[in-house]
Design an enzyme around this catalytic site. Sequence first.
Site, mmCIF file in Angstrom:
data_model
loop_
_atom_site.group_PDB
_atom_site.id
_atom_site.type_symbol
_atom_site.label_atom_id
_atom_site.label_comp_id
_atom_site.label_asym_id
_atom_site.label_seq_id
_atom_site.Cartn_x
_atom_site.Cartn_y
_atom_site.Cartn_z
ATOM 1 C CG ASP A 211 -26.595 9.724 4.817
ATOM 2 O OD1 ASP A 211 -26.775 10.860 5.253
ATOM 3 O OD2 ASP A 211 -27.220 8.780 4.734
ATOM 4 C CG ASP A 213 -27.973 8.211 10.666
ATOM 5 O OD1 ASP A 213 -27.069 8.390 11.246
ATOM 6 O OD2 ASP A 213 -28.960 8.745 11.355
#
Length: 434
Positions: A211, A213
Amino acid sequence: MSTSETTVLVTVTGPDKPGVTSVLLAALSNNAVSLLDVEQVVIRGRLTLGVLVSCPRDPESLQDQLEDAMASVGMNVDVEIGASSVAGARLSTHAVVVLGSPVTARAFSAISRKLAEQRVNIDSIRGIADYPVTGLELMVTVPSSDADTVSNGVPREPSVVSRASASGLDMGDAETTLRTMLAAVAAKESVDIAVERAGLARRSKRLIVFDVDSTLIQGEVIEMLAAHAGVEDEVRAVTEAAMRGEIDFAESLRQRVATLAGLDASVIDEVADKIELTPGARTTIRTLRRMGFRCGVVSGGFRQVIEPLAHELELDFVQANTLEIIDGKLTGRVVGEIVDRAAKAVMLRRFAAESGVAMEQTVAVGDGANDIDMLNAAGLGIAFNAKPALREVADAALSHPFLDAVLFILGVTREEVEAADARDGGVRRVPLPR
């Protein structure tokens, strides 16, 4: 081994120095012994060397010669005549990685005590990291139901893991039970504990997806964009609710992006320039690429911000949402299919298929509820400073803010990382904040 031969275990201890093994083996060769097993470990300059041999003649004479030989190089030697000669080393069933800053004696005592209570044997222990966290790796064997039901001929209360075996549950259930046992210890003692199946399954990982963020980078890109539009607090509240799993991610994305309508597209480049990688991110990607990993990102963020970073890191895959821009302004909408919780798992499978990698050989790292499906689909799912909803389903959970801890879970040591960096020109350690 002939029935007339005697098994002898020789243990040499003392300061590590050149020539010790040579002197020892010279003394052994004078007695025509056969080597059955050899193991050596050096801790802080102290050597422990064990050699199991079969001796065809006078073992007492061998002992005298070994004591004289080792004394000549300033080493201690212990000789056990008639030692067990069971062939073959036991293969550990699992690796337990303990990470902390620091790992206290109290924490390690609690871990070892919990393992002992469940009849889990610790086969070996080694240090794997001293920076940016302390890392210890325990190779352990989870008992079978047969081995755990009798002690000295007396029926024993089955352990939790053994009850799983006796009831027909597979190794995956044993792993889950082992993780559950240690999770409470990890929370109480402020350490991270990861459990993996040992052997080829652990060493065969070949593809990793992050991922973006709050995982590969610090902070949330959409909040950085929102700050330029003056709606940061509103967007942050929606983001946090989505990461906790309280709001459908696709709907939350639409709500947040709508607040950006009218923002000048040049802001995207400004935000991209201010992105800060998570500490250890470069080291992690660099090391994994050296190991032959395919590396990529699957993000609910925005391609226009992520692609320059992905190019810089030489990532193999990028999947993210695309902000709609018309006449140099954000419209408050995204173009195409939204990368949501379900899509993240789909993209992981697609990347694996394109790379010819089995799903069992994949790793996924994330921090929010929208990463749940992706981590469940991966062979190894790692929650990184994650929300409770993700920690509950992850195979391993990291709570320290250093992404290179992922390497330690995969069995890579700090020493190996720094040796590889040194060969390529050297990357110095950055002092950690106190």
